[in-house]
Write an enzyme that holds these catalytic residues in place. Sequence first.
Site, mmCIF file in Angstrom:
data_model
loop_
_atom_site.group_PDB
_atom_site.id
_atom_site.type_symbol
_atom_site.label_atom_id
_atom_site.label_comp_id
_atom_site.label_asym_id
_atom_site.label_seq_id
_atom_site.Cartn_x
_atom_site.Cartn_y
_atom_site.Cartn_z
ATOM 1 N N GLU A 367 37.653 35.739 51.724
ATOM 2 C CA GLU A 367 38.311 34.457 51.420
ATOM 3 C C GLU A 367 39.274 34.531 50.219
ATOM 4 O OE1 GLU A 367 35.010 31.380 53.228
ATOM 5 O OE2 GLU A 367 34.760 32.045 51.151
ATOM 6 N N VAL A 368 40.090 35.555 50.209
ATOM 7 C CA VAL A 368 41.172 35.610 49.220
ATOM 8 C C VAL A 368 42.206 34.538 49.566
ATOM 9 C CG1 VAL A 368 43.107 36.986 48.384
ATOM 10 C CG2 VAL A 368 40.845 38.025 48.627
#
Length: 599
Positions: A367-368
Amino acid sequence: MIVLLFIVFVAKVSASDNIEKSYSSPWHYECKGGLCKKEFITKEVTNPTSLEVCELFCDASSSLWPKPTGHLSLSKNMVQIDPDKIMLDVQSGTQIKYLLERNIVLLKNIVKNVGGKLVNAGGMEMLIRCKGYLEMNNIKLTLHTDESYNLTVIQMDKTKLEVTITAKSYFGVRHGLETLSQLIVFDDLRNQIQIPNEISIIDGPVYPYRGVLLDTSRNFIDKTSILRTIDGMAMSKLNTLHWHITDSHSFPYVSKTWPEFSKFGSYATEKIYNQEDVKEIVEYGLIRGVRVLPEFDAPAHVGEGWQWVENDTIVCFKAEPWTNYCVEPPCGQLNPTSEKVYEILEGIYKDMIQDFQSDLFHMGGDEVNINCWNSSAVITNWMQTVKNWDLSESNFYMLWHYFQQRAMDKLKIANDGKDIPIILWSSGLTNEENIKYLDPEKYIIQVWTTKHDITIGRLLRNNFKLIISNYDALYLDCGFSAWIGEGNNWCAPYKGWQIIYDNSPLKIIKLQHLESKRHLILGGETALWTEQADSASIDAKIWPRAAAFAERLWAEPSSTWIHAEQRMLRHRERLVKRGISAESLQPEWCSQNQALCQV
């Protein structure tokens, strides 16, 4: 009508008068159609059977959990055993001998608690022999460890049983001992601890990686609860506790190199895991056949604990509105352009490798948020002036790749210059346009998206090894109220044990028409993220649902949950008897009246 009721009443009284008085219950069980049926004990019943004894024989896999994958043969001749007369005869190296001796102590304690205070004294001696190790002092679990075992029990004479467990590794022997413990039952008609006097089992797992993820950052989980989780895993032959030990919410891990992290980032001074805690948990797991695998999630999911470092090591920490920069508050990502970040990572990696001694390392990578990096002038200036990159989305993935390469180099240095298999979550890097940045020889991908996601097929076609954790079946935190706002949480509905049991990795890859890639599936993992769980509630949220997936990973049965229901009810009771507050699945009446609670 009155006459009919009177006749029924007289018939019941008559049946009751015929009950054999020497047994502690008026009921016994007969195996009919693969189920244990409750019946009166009458004088015509010469050898009544208790429910626990009946369950041993009334199904193809007896009451064992998980079901054996090979040969299974049980004598119906039950004999009483004395838990104080369980002894170990082992010829092996000192490390394996020490571990097996600890397991025998555990076995004795389990057996003593099978019947509580009602147990009649006496019983046969049980001598346990362990043999077959290929490497006498190899006690490290890897993806290549042979965890299979053969178990035999033979009655030698009127006073002695001989148990032989043959396995190529310590872990196989441990699984054999767990199976043995499940074959020892309490006969409540005679108040005896009993076991079949002849047993033959050949067993071994289908998948080498069988895990439970436990997040201890969103909410702190105390050490006792972690150890209890390992107990449940050992009972279900799960072999990996994936410890998501830090995140943006808190940093409870005490790094020897960088102790400031836990000082700044723990919820309280006592809510930490120091070296002694980790050592105890790792050894506790080893004795029970469970590796403890650390995850240091990066470059996203960081925040609390980093306040002491220079300002440019993390960006968008606690940024608002948080929905623009991350999936849940507080936001925070590492700055890939900061040299200090890599210095710190090397120290943390070194500490974790030394503390956990695992054969794998989980680098997170989940989840960058590109917008987070794009909001930092330090990062965007570096991209434009140092790399001559524009600020297109593809170049932010180049930045992520740059981070991953630097971090992987630091991990290798921390591991004394040796490569270690790395696990990453499926992410933007596993998209079609970015998968080129990942080497399938170096990375294992843990897939958390749905079982229908084309990412699974893409990864298999590119020869990545996979760990299956699809959230539509395996996230144990789903189905509760939202913790931000109202309604239900993001991954609702609740995932019952039936959905989890039927979540077959083999069927998932068949959906992608990639059965030929079956060898790339290492296994799978249930996950408990703890936004809405802590030490007081994790037992019920993990168990017995994680055990449902344990059987799927151990045996990959062709049958569905309905064929496992009675054994699941039995295993849930077993968990509770051993001190784990597993969630109740049905009224107890259902297990005593089998098949009458089915549609």
